[in-house]
Design a protein around this motif. Structure first.
Motif, PDB file in Angstrom:
ATOM      1  N   THR A 147       5.183  -2.293  11.400  1.00 39.58           N
ATOM      2  CA  THR A 147       4.556  -1.370  10.298  1.00 39.58           C
ATOM      3  C   THR A 147       5.679  -0.217  10.167  1.00 39.58           C
ATOM      4  OG1 THR A 147       2.535  -2.696  10.773  1.00 39.58           O
ATOM      5  CG2 THR A 147       2.608  -0.836   9.321  1.00 39.58           C
ATOM      6  N   PHE A 148       5.142   0.843  11.196  1.00 41.94           N
ATOM      7  CA  PHE A 148       6.460   2.065  10.580  1.00 41.94           C
ATOM      8  C   PHE A 148       7.811   1.815  10.758  1.00 41.94           C
ATOM      9  CE2 PHE A 148       3.391   3.684  13.800  1.00 41.94           C
ATOM     10  CZ  PHE A 148       1.881   3.403  12.828  1.00 41.94           C
ATOM     11  N   ALA A 149       8.502   0.835  11.776  1.00 39.16           N
ATOM     12  CA  ALA A 149       9.989   0.355  11.503  1.00 39.16           C
ATOM     13  C   ALA A 149      10.136  -0.757  10.106  1.00 39.16           C
ATOM     14  CB  ALA A 149      10.197  -0.362  12.821  1.00 39.16           C
ATOM     15  N   LEU A 150       9.467  -0.840   9.595  1.00 40.78           N
ATOM     16  CA  LEU A 150       9.802  -1.365   8.148  1.00 40.78           C
ATOM     17  C   LEU A 150       9.688  -0.867   7.359  1.00 40.78           C
ATOM     18  CD1 LEU A 150       7.211  -4.908   8.711  1.00 40.78           C
ATOM     19  CD2 LEU A 150       9.892  -4.776   8.314  1.00 40.78           C
ATOM     20  N   THR A 151       9.007  -0.157   7.378  1.00 43.74           N
ATOM     21  CA  THR A 151       9.009   1.286   6.377  1.00 43.74           C
ATOM     22  C   THR A 151      10.369   1.786   6.140  1.00 43.74           C
ATOM     23  OG1 THR A 151       6.766   1.335   6.930  1.00 43.74           O
ATOM     24  CG2 THR A 151       7.217   3.040   5.073  1.00 43.74           C
ATOM     25  N   GLN A 152      10.374   2.323   7.555  1.00 50.34           N
ATOM     26  CA  GLN A 152      11.518   2.918   7.540  1.00 50.34           C
ATOM     27  C   GLN A 152      12.540   2.459   7.305  1.00 50.34           C
ATOM     28  OE1 GLN A 152      11.020   4.506  11.411  1.00 50.34           O
ATOM     29  NE2 GLN A 152      10.397   6.448  10.826  1.00 50.34           N
ATOM     30  N   GLN A 153      13.116   1.017   8.035  1.00 53.52           N
ATOM     31  CA  GLN A 153      14.037   0.685   7.630  1.00 53.52           C
ATOM     32  C   GLN A 153      14.251   0.036   5.979  1.00 53.52           C
ATOM     33  OE1 GLN A 153      14.380  -1.922  10.870  1.00 53.52           O
ATOM     34  NE2 GLN A 153      14.674  -0.354  11.966  1.00 53.52           N
ATOM     35  N   SER A 154      12.989  -0.033   5.531  1.00 54.71           N
ATOM     36  CA  SER A 154      13.070  -0.835   3.955  1.00 54.71           C
ATOM     37  C   SER A 154      13.812   0.583   2.780  1.00 54.71           C
ATOM     38  CB  SER A 154      12.081  -0.948   3.173  1.00 54.71           C
ATOM     39  OG  SER A 154      11.550  -2.469   4.279  1.00 54.71           O
ATOM     40  N   VAL A 155      13.170   1.439   3.619  1.00 53.35           N
ATOM     41  CA  VAL A 155      13.527   2.820   3.282  1.00 53.35           C
ATOM     42  C   VAL A 155      15.390   2.621   3.029  1.00 53.35           C
ATOM     43  CG1 VAL A 155      13.866   5.118   2.643  1.00 53.35           C
ATOM     44  CG2 VAL A 155      12.155   3.347   2.697  1.00 53.35           C
ATOM     45  N   VAL A 156      15.988   2.667   4.541  1.00 54.70           N
ATOM     46  CA  VAL A 156      17.490   3.443   4.190  1.00 54.70           C
ATOM     47  C   VAL A 156      17.842   1.574   4.126  1.00 54.70           C
ATOM     48  CG1 VAL A 156      19.192   3.071   6.408  1.00 54.70           C
ATOM     49  CG2 VAL A 156      16.997   4.328   7.160  1.00 54.70           C
ATOM     50  N   ALA A 157      17.796   0.147   4.217  1.00 52.34           N
ATOM     51  CA  ALA A 157      18.037  -0.437   2.825  1.00 52.34           C
ATOM     52  C   ALA A 157      17.892  -0.378   1.419  1.00 52.34           C
ATOM     53  CB  ALA A 157      17.997  -1.722   3.749  1.00 52.34           C
ATOM     54  N   ASN A 158      17.715   0.784   1.105  1.00 52.80           N
ATOM     55  CA  ASN A 158      17.000   0.942  -0.510  1.00 52.80           C
ATOM     56  C   ASN A 158      16.644  -0.760  -0.755  1.00 52.80           C
ATOM     57  OD1 ASN A 158      16.248   2.055  -3.003  1.00 52.80           O
ATOM     58  ND2 ASN A 158      18.256   1.425  -3.447  1.00 52.80           N
ATOM     59  N   PHE A 159      15.259  -1.507   0.023  1.00 48.62           N
ATOM     60  CA  PHE A 159      14.726  -2.277  -0.326  1.00 48.62           C
ATOM     61  C   PHE A 159      13.464  -1.929  -1.111  1.00 48.62           C
ATOM     62  CE2 PHE A 159      11.766  -5.479   1.078  1.00 48.62           C
ATOM     63  CZ  PHE A 159      11.997  -6.595  -0.365  1.00 48.62           C
ATOM     64  N   SER A 160      13.203  -1.981  -2.019  1.00 50.92           N
ATOM     65  CA  SER A 160      11.759  -1.349  -2.864  1.00 50.92           C
ATOM     66  C   SER A 160      11.167  -1.877  -3.444  1.00 50.92           C
ATOM     67  CB  SER A 160      12.325   0.021  -3.344  1.00 50.92           C
ATOM     68  OG  SER A 160      10.790   0.631  -3.951  1.00 50.92           O
ATOM     69  N   PRO A 161      10.770  -3.155  -3.291  1.00 52.91           N
ATOM     70  CA  PRO A 161       9.860  -4.036  -4.433  1.00 52.91           C
ATOM     71  C   PRO A 161       9.133  -3.638  -4.891  1.00 52.91           C
ATOM     72  CG  PRO A 161       9.365  -4.516  -2.042  1.00 52.91           C
ATOM     73  CD  PRO A 161      10.131  -3.647  -1.676  1.00 52.91           C
ATOM     74  N   LYS A 162       8.557  -4.130  -6.304  1.00 52.49           N
ATOM     75  CA  LYS A 162       6.864  -3.370  -6.768  1.00 52.49           C
ATOM     76  C   LYS A 162       6.231  -4.012  -5.739  1.00 52.49           C
ATOM     77  CE  LYS A 162       8.843  -4.639 -10.764  1.00 52.49           C
ATOM     78  NZ  LYS A 162       8.960  -5.964 -12.108  1.00 52.49           N
ATOM     79  N   VAL A 163       5.601  -4.790  -4.931  1.00 55.02           N
ATOM     80  CA  VAL A 163       4.392  -4.592  -4.217  1.00 55.02           C
ATOM     81  C   VAL A 163       4.841  -4.682  -2.561  1.00 55.02           C
ATOM     82  CG1 VAL A 163       2.634  -5.628  -3.004  1.00 55.02           C
ATOM     83  CG2 VAL A 163       3.071  -6.007  -5.630  1.00 55.02           C
ATOM     84  N   PHE A 164       4.875  -3.660  -1.840  1.00 49.55           N
ATOM     85  CA  PHE A 164       5.035  -3.440  -0.451  1.00 49.55           C
ATOM     86  C   PHE A 164       3.876  -2.802   0.363  1.00 49.55           C
ATOM     87  CE2 PHE A 164       7.104  -1.515   3.204  1.00 49.55           C
ATOM     88  CZ  PHE A 164       8.064  -1.755   3.707  1.00 49.55           C
ATOM     89  N   TYR A 165       3.429  -4.546   0.870  1.00 49.00           N
ATOM     90  CA  TYR A 165       1.901  -4.635   1.457  1.00 49.00           C
ATOM     91  C   TYR A 165       2.305  -4.786   3.288  1.00 49.00           C
ATOM     92  CZ  TYR A 165      -1.929  -7.202   3.746  1.00 49.00           C
ATOM     93  OH  TYR A 165      -3.810  -7.064   4.138  1.00 49.00           O
ATOM     94  N   LEU A 166       2.102  -3.864   3.619  1.00 47.94           N
ATOM     95  CA  LEU A 166       2.270  -4.306   5.469  1.00 47.94           C
ATOM     96  C   LEU A 166       1.012  -4.153   6.488  1.00 47.94           C
ATOM     97  CD1 LEU A 166       4.609  -0.576   6.099  1.00 47.94           C
ATOM     98  CD2 LEU A 166       5.240  -3.582   6.111  1.00 47.94           C
ATOM     99  N   GLY A 167       0.656  -5.118   7.505  1.00 47.79           N
ATOM    100  CA  GLY A 167      -0.028  -4.574   8.349  1.00 47.79           C
ATOM    101  C   GLY A 167      -1.430  -3.843   9.349  1.00 47.79           C
ATOM    102  N   VAL A 168      -1.551  -3.694  10.207  1.00 47.56           N
ATOM    103  CA  VAL A 168      -2.460  -2.898  11.137  1.00 47.56           C
ATOM    104  C   VAL A 168      -0.841  -1.355  11.102  1.00 47.56           C
ATOM    105  CG1 VAL A 168      -2.926  -2.643  13.254  1.00 47.56           C
ATOM    106  CG2 VAL A 168      -3.590  -4.697  12.175  1.00 47.56           C
TER     107      VAL A 168
ATOM    108  N   SER B  54      12.398  -4.576  16.836  1.00 45.48           N
ATOM    109  CA  SER B  54      12.337  -3.457  16.081  1.00 45.48           C
ATOM    110  C   SER B  54      13.272  -3.231  15.132  1.00 45.48           C
ATOM    111  CB  SER B  54      12.776  -2.472  17.250  1.00 45.48           C
ATOM    112  OG  SER B  54      13.626  -2.811  18.207  1.00 45.48           O
ATOM    113  N   ASP B  55      14.609  -3.763  15.852  1.00 51.48           N
ATOM    114  CA  ASP B  55      15.382  -3.883  14.554  1.00 51.48           C
ATOM    115  C   ASP B  55      14.894  -4.807  13.001  1.00 51.48           C
ATOM    116  OD1 ASP B  55      17.220  -3.416  12.970  1.00 51.48           O
ATOM    117  OD2 ASP B  55      18.918  -5.066  14.220  1.00 51.48           O
ATOM    118  N   PHE B  56      14.531  -4.506  12.172  1.00 44.94           N
ATOM    119  CA  PHE B  56      14.015  -5.228  10.997  1.00 44.94           C
ATOM    120  C   PHE B  56      15.553  -5.803   9.888  1.00 44.94           C
ATOM    121  CE2 PHE B  56      10.434  -4.690  12.668  1.00 44.94           C
ATOM    122  CZ  PHE B  56       9.281  -5.614  12.929  1.00 44.94           C
ATOM    123  N   ALA B  57      16.298  -5.309   9.989  1.00 47.82           N
ATOM    124  CA  ALA B  57      17.862  -5.269   8.920  1.00 47.82           C
ATOM    125  C   ALA B  57      17.854  -6.436   9.142  1.00 47.82           C
ATOM    126  CB  ALA B  57      19.017  -4.344   9.724  1.00 47.82           C
TER     127      ALA B  57
END
Lengths: 305, 411
Positions: free
Chosen positions: B252-273, B226-229
């Motif tokens: 998938t949900f945790a990765l999205t939220q934690q990427s936003v928090v870390a401001n990691f915003s790559p040009k292509v952001f692809y997630l699975g199920v 659950s921690d993807f930091a």
């Protein structure tokens, strides 16, 4: 006489697949599978009162062994390898943990299942890079049934022998009071380790035999902790200190689960939970023990009147 | 007091054992007043969430749609009959799934059986479907083994492709973007250490390498993380324009939220199920826009729009944008095959599914080698819809938006 009866029962059961339809046969496989697991579980945990929740760790190891080796080795060899793997793991685990007692042992065995599952996952993910494995063996339900029946007969025979032998007596002494046992000169760890290993090898074989029934195997399928709990509750219901106790717990409970899931698919878990509580409260020593105490009480009452 | 309760318990056991034995008696009178459909689905256990989003609502909707339209016509018997359902909970275990199918086939004697949710469970029930000769339309199984499985089990139909389909489509799409100069050559992949993640990363890793991409990060994380930091901070320092996660719904949900928090915003952001789930925009907020994922739909299809409406009206939730429509389409195929055969003749129905062409919400469908090969493989959230960017047989419905909009910082 007893042996003749047992033999007749065994032969009669062996003919079940020739007239039973697929569904009763499926039930038979389930009953036998859990019967084997519960009897094997009680062989060690009954006399020592060590509640082990590691049943499914060994069960899953057996299933995985078949999944990994079924394409490369002949089936009997695969079963043998599974038994050896079960033995080795049981020895390692036993040496490390049988000095634990009570709740620590319970927690450890529960953790062991998760550990084995994670190790298998790690290996598959990082080394073989496959997670699901396929078992395509030309074994129908009737073959699985016969193998389980043979395994059950062997397990009961083994349990019978243990009860008669010195090691069984030693184990019961350990269960009653380990301090007394060590003063009597019983080698506690070795005795426990022997029985633990036998019990674990049987569980491993039970998993190996049932693997072809699923075709597809992955850790979450074969290392399902519910199996461990069901086995404990079955053995407790029947009475873990009697030869046929675990079997007498496994048969009605399995049929009851089946009946519940067929008729109350939406309330299954709730009813199951209530049932577990009822078993622990009402029948703490199992059905057989309860029946016996009822019998003695009744006959005493008759004697008084 | 205790004696009574013991006796009661024992009696209860006896009654239940007897009832089990009685329920084993075969149904004698087969009066045909309905077409009897049975299914065992995961209502409890780890598969319940997936089944509750992609499978069960579609079964309910299909039964409702068919019965509202009067039922299925069996021309050889000269009747139009409604569907009657027998359902069980397989409790997310393979053992229970197999036994439930045995029960449906031999005790309940249902006419047809619908499959359960998930790759593993569908593979595990394959031999049982085959043994009893019931067609198995696996709408939620992703397996590269499908071409072999159809040879083994003649009645099995695999509707959701294999890991290679999705991984290769993604790589092909990214190659175009790289060649156009919109993204750089560096890719990071994080996969869940479970069947799905491993299957896809196994297909994607060589595909990326062959396409000349530089894989600067290619690791797995355990199921239930659950921690993807740590993952995100490591990847963020590698200078990638493309982040790919073959993930499962909670991750998938945790990765999205934690990427936003870390401001990691790559040009292509692809997630699975989970990316294609209707709840994703709710979880990601404004940041769902531009996120890519597995699956996709045709946003211009009227049939699909109508399906979304009916699904939402009946189930109170929208369908997911990947397996839902495929699952519903597989049921339409089944119903049409029954009507063409005109009788409950499972052999003939299987043959018709295998060879016929069908009108479904995902368009005209004809199976190839018992597999649905007409699939959306890559999707992207654009204007509130998870539109298909890549399809196995036709051009994408929309052009990809690359780079995706920068994250809106969480409030």
């Amino acid at each position: 006489m007893k042996f003749v009866l047992a033999l007749v029962a065994l032969v009669a059961l062996a003919f079940v697949p020739s007239f039973a339809g697929p569904y009763p046969l499926g039930l038979g496989i389930g009953v036998l599978g859990y019967g084997v697991l519960a009897t094997a579980w009680a062989m060690f945990s009954g006399p020592t009162r060590y509640i082990s929740l590691a049943t499914v760790a060994f069960f899953g190891l057996g299933a995985y062994t078949v999944a990994v080796l079924s394409e490369t080795l002949p089936y009997p060899v695969v079963l043998f390898v599974a038994a050896v793997i079960g033995l080795v793991v049981a020895l390692i685990v036993g040496l490390a943990t049988l000095r634990l007692a009570g709740i620590y042992f319970v927690i450890f065995t529960f953790g062991l299942t998760e550990l084995v599952r994670q190790l298998v996952t790690y290996y598959e993910v990082n080394v073989t890079r496959t997670l699901g494995r396929y078992v395509f063996l030309p074994l129908g339900p009737e073959h699985i049934y016969w193998q389980l029946l043979a395994l059950l007969a062997a397990t009961l025979g083994m349990a019978y022998w243990v009860r008669q032998s010195r090691i069984g007596l030693a184990l019961r002494v350990i269960g009653d009071d380990p301090v007394v046992a060590s003063h009597l000169g019983i080698r506690i760890t070795r005795t426990k380790l022997t029985l633990f290993s036998i019990s674990c090898v049987i569980m491993t074989l039970a998993g190996a035999i049932q693997a072809p029934r699923w075709t597809y195997i992955e850790p979450s399928i074969v290392f399902n902790p519910t199996t461990s709990f069901l086995v404990v509750i079955m053995a407790l219901l029947g009475g873990p200190n009697r030869l046929f106790g675990p079997l007498l717990g496994a048969v009605p409970l399995f049929l009851l689960f089946e009946w519940l899931s067929a008729n109350f698919p939406n309330h299954y878990s709730i009813i199951l939970g209530l049932l577990f509580i009822a078993i622990v409260f009402v029948l703490p020593n199992g059905v057989l023990a309860a029946g016996e105490s009822l019998w003695t009480r009744l006959s005493r009452r008759e004697a008084r009147t | 007091m205790t004696t009574i309760s013991r006796r009661t318990v024992l009696q209860g056991m006896g009654v239940s054992a007897l009832a089990t034995a009685l329920s084993g008696l075969p149904v004698l009178a087969q009066d045909r007043t309905a077409i009897r459909i049975g299914y065992a689905i995961s209502k409890t256990g780890p598969n319940a969430a997936g089944a509750g989003i992609s499978t069960t609502p579609n079964y309910l909707l299909w039964v409702d749609d068919v019965n509202k339209a009067g039922g299925i016509t069996l021309s050889k018997l000269g009747v139009t009959l409604p569907i009657e359902v027998t359902e069980y909970d397989d409790r997310s275990t393979a053992e229970e799934t197999v036994r439930a199918i045995e029960r449906l086939a031999t005790q309940d004697n249902v006419d047809l059986i619908l499959p359960t949710w998930g790759t593993g469970a569908n593979l595990a029930s394959g031999p049982t479907f085959d043994r009893f000769g019931y067609p198995q339309l696996a709408g939620t199984a992703v397996t590269d083994m499908a071409p072999d499985l159809v040879k083994r089990w003649k009645h099995s139909f695999w509707m959701l492709g294999g890991g290679h389909d999705y991984a290769e489509a993604l790589v092909a799409l990214l190659v175009k973007q790289r060649d156009a100069g919109t993204i750089n050559n560096k890719v990071a992949i994080a996969s869940v250490a479970d069947g799905f993640g491993i299957d896809l990363s196994k297909a994607a890793t060589p595909a990326f390498t062959e396409a000349g991409f530089e894989l600067v990060y290619d690791k797995t994380y355990p199921l239930g993380t659950s921690d993807f930091a740590p993952v995100i901070s490591e990847v963020a320092g590698l200078g990638v324009d493309t982040f790919v996660a073959f993930s499962y719904p909670p991750d998938t949900f945790a990765l999205t939220q934690q990427s936003v928090v870390a401001n990691f915003s790559p040009k292509v952001f692809y997630l699975g199920v989970g990316t294609a789930f209707p709840i994703y925009p709710g979880i990601a907020g404004p940041n769902h826009n531009g996120v890519m994922g597995i699956g996709g739909i045709d946003p211009d299809s009227e049939a699909l729009a109508a399906y979304f409406e009916r699904h939402t009206a009946l189930n109170g939730q929208a369908p997911d944008n990947w397996a839902s429509a495929v699952t519903y389409a597989s049921l339409e195929i089944l119903a049409q095959a029954i009507e063409r055969v005109g009788d409950i003749d499972r052999e003939a129905i299987s043959a018709e599914i295998s060879s016929g062409e069908f009108d479904t919400i995902i368009g005209k469908v004809k199976l190839v080698d018992n597999q649905l090969r007409s699939l959306w493989t890559v999707g992207q959230w654009q204007d509130g819809k998870f539109v298909g960017l890549a399809h196995t047989e036709r051009a994408g419905a929309r052009e990809p938006v690359v780079p995706k909009p920068a994250w809106v910082p969480a409030a």
